[in-house]
Design an enzyme around this catalytic site. Sequence first.
Site, mmCIF file in Angstrom:
data_model
loop_
_atom_site.group_PDB
_atom_site.id
_atom_site.type_symbol
_atom_site.label_atom_id
_atom_site.label_comp_id
_atom_site.label_asym_id
_atom_site.label_seq_id
_atom_site.Cartn_x
_atom_site.Cartn_y
_atom_site.Cartn_z
ATOM 1 N N PRO A 98 0.894 -1.313 0.042
ATOM 2 C CA PRO A 98 0.164 -0.068 0.140
ATOM 3 C C PRO A 98 0.711 1.387 0.013
ATOM 4 O O PRO A 98 0.296 2.274 -0.558
ATOM 5 C CB PRO A 98 -0.691 -0.311 1.456
ATOM 6 C CG PRO A 98 -0.949 -1.544 1.456
ATOM 7 C CD PRO A 98 0.226 -2.155 1.148
ATOM 8 N N SER A 99 1.939 1.248 0.574
ATOM 9 C CA SER A 99 2.924 2.316 0.430
ATOM 10 C C SER A 99 3.066 2.889 -0.963
ATOM 11 O O SER A 99 3.322 4.400 -1.109
ATOM 12 C CB SER A 99 4.183 2.022 1.271
ATOM 13 O OG SER A 99 4.884 1.182 0.672
ATOM 14 N N HIS A 128 12.945 -6.524 7.509
ATOM 15 C CA HIS A 128 13.152 -7.693 7.040
ATOM 16 C C HIS A 128 14.388 -8.108 7.326
ATOM 17 O O HIS A 128 15.531 -7.671 7.235
ATOM 18 C CB HIS A 128 12.684 -7.927 5.804
ATOM 19 C CG HIS A 128 11.372 -7.449 5.200
ATOM 20 N ND1 HIS A 128 10.160 -7.803 5.824
ATOM 21 C CD2 HIS A 128 11.105 -6.486 4.404
ATOM 22 C CE1 HIS A 128 9.195 -7.220 5.241
ATOM 23 N NE2 HIS A 128 9.676 -6.326 4.521
#
Length: 376
Positions: A191-192, A325
């Site tokens: 979504p970014s 991550h």
Amino acid sequence: MRGQLLKSRLSLIITGLCLGSLLTSLIWYNNNVDPHRPPPQKKNVTQPFGPCEGCRKIIDKAVQRYSQTWKKQEDNYQNFRSNLSSECHGLDNAIITQTNTPVGSRIVFNGIRKTLKVTPKLFSIFAKESPFSNKTWDTCAVVGSGGILTNSSCGNAIDSAQFVIRCNLPPVDNGYEKHVGVKTDLVTANPSIFTQNYGALIGQRRPFVERLRTYGNSLLLLPAFSYTLDTPVSLRVFSTIKDFHSPIRPVFLNPEYFRSLLLFWRSQGLYRGQLSTGISMVSLALELCNNVDLYGFWPFSTHPYSLHNLTSHYYDNRQPKFIVHAMPTEFELLLQLHSQGVLRLHLGDCQPGGTEVIDKANAQNSEKQEDNPPKI
């Protein structure tokens, strides 16, 4: 006399308070505002690119293994696939559907402890059934966006797969076709991306729809329920696609599936960090496909064979603002699966016909450069 003494003491107290306030402000400014001071680093977070503890060892291990011929180990593949499927049920649960998420149920967000009740209106835009139920493909390619794909000539090899998965709306046109291919059956979108590149689809929407044309009628996987801020923009993406009659097919990632994936990979040794989109899609592919090939999965800034510097993506060198991550650890786990014959990683360039070229001479040379190691 006594009055003057009191005035002097009062003046000293006021001066001390002012100096203390000024000193406190300076300390706060140095710790929080000073633009020349680097932000504090979180402890125990693995850097996804560039120098990191153990990276050289992983690179050497990868080079050594790629000097050997890869062969699929059917028993290892079937065992891993069976364990993954029994824990995560990706064929039925990876996508939110009207079957697994009925009206009145609650969607539990991944990133925060909040829930969202499924209303009839929200339920109406869910897929009626999973696009993966009772389906398998013989060959699948999962395409990461690593800079290792630059000038790789792997486009034909990627496009030869029956099912192709790409991550985060990467470009597949404007000259990239030769190296990354064009075929797309599923593409993810953080979504970014919509917020940064398309103004959260609050203003003009046509540029976004035009961008989607390169993916044809593929599935567009939206993680709309990771955080509450992701939901409104993801729903605008859905309505934009419908309003402009785009052939792409938006579906929503099931946060329950994502949580089960996280637990599964924790059991495999991925103890830190959130799962990347890449390893999530590899997991799905291992349930969907008999043979899984990975391209663009290389988290280091040096090529394993030619040793030249790589950009973070094949299309740009933008670095992540936040490190969430554990990319080198994820890569090491994928490398283990490669060595076990469960899936196949591709780190070399490809010939025009699609076969991979492994430069064994460069591989051997890279192992001998301990006295003058390249930047990683």
